[in-house]
Design a protein around this motif. Structure first.
Motif, PDB file in Angstrom:
ATOM      1  N   LYS A 172       0.825  -1.207   0.000  1.00 37.31           N
ATOM      2  CA  LYS A 172       0.000   0.000   0.000  1.00 37.31           C
ATOM      3  C   LYS A 172       0.857   1.253   0.000  1.00 37.31           C
ATOM      4  N   ARG A 173       1.988   1.198   0.702  1.00 37.63           N
ATOM      5  CA  ARG A 173       2.884   2.352   0.726  1.00 37.63           C
ATOM      6  C   ARG A 173       3.463   2.630  -0.649  1.00 37.63           C
ATOM      7  N   GLU A 174       3.816   1.572  -1.391  1.00 41.38           N
ATOM      8  CA  GLU A 174       4.350   1.763  -2.737  1.00 41.38           C
ATOM      9  C   GLU A 174       3.295   2.355  -3.670  1.00 41.38           C
ATOM     10  N   GLU A 175       2.046   1.907  -3.543  1.00 39.73           N
ATOM     11  CA  GLU A 175       0.980   2.461  -4.377  1.00 39.73           C
ATOM     12  C   GLU A 175       0.764   3.944  -4.078  1.00 39.73           C
ATOM     13  N   LEU A 176       0.736   4.290  -2.804  1.00 42.47           N
ATOM     14  CA  LEU A 176       0.563   5.696  -2.447  1.00 42.47           C
ATOM     15  C   LEU A 176       1.744   6.540  -2.895  1.00 42.47           C
ATOM     16  N   LYS A 177       2.944   5.966  -2.832  1.00 37.09           N
ATOM     17  CA  LYS A 177       4.129   6.704  -3.257  1.00 37.09           C
ATOM     18  C   LYS A 177       4.069   7.006  -4.753  1.00 37.09           C
ATOM     19  N   LYS A 178       3.614   6.032  -5.552  1.00 36.77           N
ATOM     20  CA  LYS A 178       3.501   6.266  -6.995  1.00 36.77           C
ATOM     21  C   LYS A 178       2.482   7.356  -7.302  1.00 36.77           C
ATOM     22  N   LYS A 179       1.359   7.350  -6.575  1.00 35.82           N
ATOM     23  CA  LYS A 179       0.343   8.369  -6.817  1.00 35.82           C
ATOM     24  C   LYS A 179       0.826   9.754  -6.416  1.00 35.82           C
ATOM     25  N   LEU A 180       1.568   9.844  -5.302  1.00 38.99           N
ATOM     26  CA  LEU A 180       2.034  11.145  -4.847  1.00 38.99           C
ATOM     27  C   LEU A 180       3.138  11.697  -5.733  1.00 38.99           C
ATOM     28  N   LEU A 181       3.991  10.801  -6.248  1.00 41.66           N
ATOM     29  CA  LEU A 181       5.109  11.251  -7.074  1.00 41.66           C
ATOM     30  C   LEU A 181       4.749  11.401  -8.548  1.00 41.66           C
ATOM     31  N   ARG A 182       3.521  11.091  -8.921  1.00 39.88           N
ATOM     32  CA  ARG A 182       3.116  11.210 -10.318  1.00 39.88           C
ATOM     33  C   ARG A 182       2.875  12.671 -10.668  1.00 39.88           C
ATOM     34  N   PRO A 183       3.596  13.216 -11.623  1.00 38.74           N
ATOM     35  CA  PRO A 183       3.365  14.622 -11.999  1.00 38.74           C
ATOM     36  C   PRO A 183       1.963  14.813 -12.569  1.00 38.74           C
ATOM     37  N   TYR A 184       1.327  15.880 -12.142  1.00 38.80           N
ATOM     38  CA  TYR A 184      -0.063  16.098 -12.516  1.00 38.80           C
ATOM     39  C   TYR A 184      -0.204  16.410 -14.006  1.00 38.80           C
ATOM     40  N   PHE A 185       0.723  17.181 -14.564  1.00 40.37           N
ATOM     41  CA  PHE A 185       0.625  17.623 -15.958  1.00 40.37           C
ATOM     42  C   PHE A 185       1.511  16.792 -16.898  1.00 40.37           C
ATOM     43  N   ARG A 186       2.002  15.640 -16.436  1.00 43.60           N
ATOM     44  CA  ARG A 186       2.875  14.836 -17.293  1.00 43.60           C
ATOM     45  C   ARG A 186       2.121  14.294 -18.501  1.00 43.60           C
ATOM     46  N   ASP A 187       0.880  13.838 -18.294  1.00 43.99           N
ATOM     47  CA  ASP A 187       0.103  13.328 -19.424  1.00 43.99           C
ATOM     48  C   ASP A 187      -0.131  14.410 -20.467  1.00 43.99           C
ATOM     49  N   TRP A 188      -0.417  15.632 -20.016  1.00 45.63           N
ATOM     50  CA  TRP A 188      -0.599  16.721 -20.968  1.00 45.63           C
ATOM     51  C   TRP A 188       0.706  17.049 -21.676  1.00 45.63           C
ATOM     52  N   GLY A 189       1.818  16.962 -20.964  1.00 43.02           N
ATOM     53  CA  GLY A 189       3.105  17.206 -21.613  1.00 43.02           C
ATOM     54  C   GLY A 189       3.447  16.166 -22.653  1.00 43.02           C
TER      55      GLY A 189
END
Length: 335
Positions: free
Chosen positions: A124-141
């Motif tokens: 669960k910690r790894e899943e939360l870490k991936k969500k927190l470290l995911r850049p919000y505008f990376r998909d748009w970039g």
């Protein structure tokens, strides 16, 4: 200092006990040094011309066309060129209604066991870490690379016995006036389906460049030729509650786009699309539209992403006709 004298002769009974033939048998079965050298030379030397080797060469698995695709939780890339999708994508097991609902169906005992399990906490910690470290505008970039196109559609449909499956998802059907959740598998099974998966208006327009009647008239003629055995479907993945409310608010415009016969095949999915499903289906950019062609068993036989090209639109129409002919031949063979 005296030693006990060892008897020079023993009785016949003791001699029979001391006798063993295993050493002689092992010595006779052991190959000679010349035979060992000859076997080693034969193993290392290439086979003579005209004869095939005794052991087949190892199979070389081509790299996945999705390996270098830019991801939201991956490293930033400077350049990317989409590759043709030459291998099947999808889930390994057939879909079943009730899967991937996003609802926690564990009992109190199972929740308690998971709560005191340290390995579960690490996952669960790894899943939360991936969500927190995911850049919000990376998909748009990542839309700057060929307008977000993840892969190029295959030139022909995948073989039926090698194709993988489209997962079951659960969502509401607001266009049909039914607010209760439904599973996608009963609506897709039993007929050829052109499924558009998107999140947002931009992605919906990209998916429509493949499957919309005004963008692909050849596909429209192929669906009409199927006579109800081939239909469209839409999966709108909206994890944001505010966006889902806007979709329900403007459901009238969506009804006009979809049409009367297919309103019960428009699904508004809130949860259940996990990272594993996105990775297996190639849904690697939430701002991009994707199109999947499914057969009657929910196998993914063809897939497209991003804005469509001329050869991809023709390929989708031809793939639909191919699946219709395949279904007819299978019914004749079974009946």
């Amino acid at each position: 200092m005296s030693f006990a004298c060892r008897p020079r002769f023993s009785c016949l009974r003791c001699q029979s006990r001391a006798f063993s033939s295993s050493y002689r048998l092992q010595a006779e079965q052991r190959p000679s040094p010349a035979a060992q050298a000859a076997a080693k030379t034969a193993a290392t030397s290439p086979p003579p011309p005209g004869k095939s080797p005794t052991t087949p060469p190892p199979k070389t698995i081509p790299p996945s066309p999705l390996a270098d695709v830019p991801r939201a939780d991956g490293e930033r890339v400077e350049s990317f060129t989409p590759k043709p999708l030459l291998r099947p994508i999808g889930m390994p097991n057939p879909p079943r209604p009730g899967e991937n609902t996003g609802v926690d169906l564990r009992t109190l005992k199972q929740r308690r066991d998971d709560f005191v399990n340290y390995e579960k906490h690490l996952e669960k910690r790894e899943e939360l870490k991936k969500k927190l470290l995911r850049p919000y505008f990376r998909d748009w970039g990542n839309l700057s690379f060929h307008k977000g196109k993840t892969f190029i559609a295959p030139p022909r449909p995948f073989k039926r016995e090698l194709s993988l499956f489209f997962p079951n998802l659960r969502g509401a059907t607001p266009l049909a006036g039914d607010r209760g959740p439904r599973d996608t598998t009963p609506a897709l099974r039993g007929r050829v389906s052109v499924v558009s998966v998107f999140s947002g208006a931009w992605a919906e327009r990209q998916a429509g460049s493949f499957a919309a009647a005004e963008s692909n008239p050849e596909l429209e003629r192929a669906l009409e030729r199927g006579g109800g055995r081939a239909r469209r479907a839409w999966v709108n993945v909206e994890e944001n509650a505010l966006k889902r409310a806007l979709v329900r608010l403007f459901a009238g415009a969506a009804r006009r786009r979809v049409g009367e016969p297919d309103r019960d095949r428009y699904f508004l999915v809130a949860r259940g699309v996990t990272d594993d499903i996105r990775e297996r289906l190639g849904l690697l950019n939430r701002s991009v539209g994707y199109v999947y062609l499914l057969d009657a068993d929910c196998r993914i036989r063809w897939a497209g992403s991003g804005p469509s090209e001329d050869h991809e639109r023709r390929g989708l129409a031809n793939a639909v006709l191919h699946l219709l002919e395949e279904e007819e031949s299978l019914k004749k063979a079974s009946g």
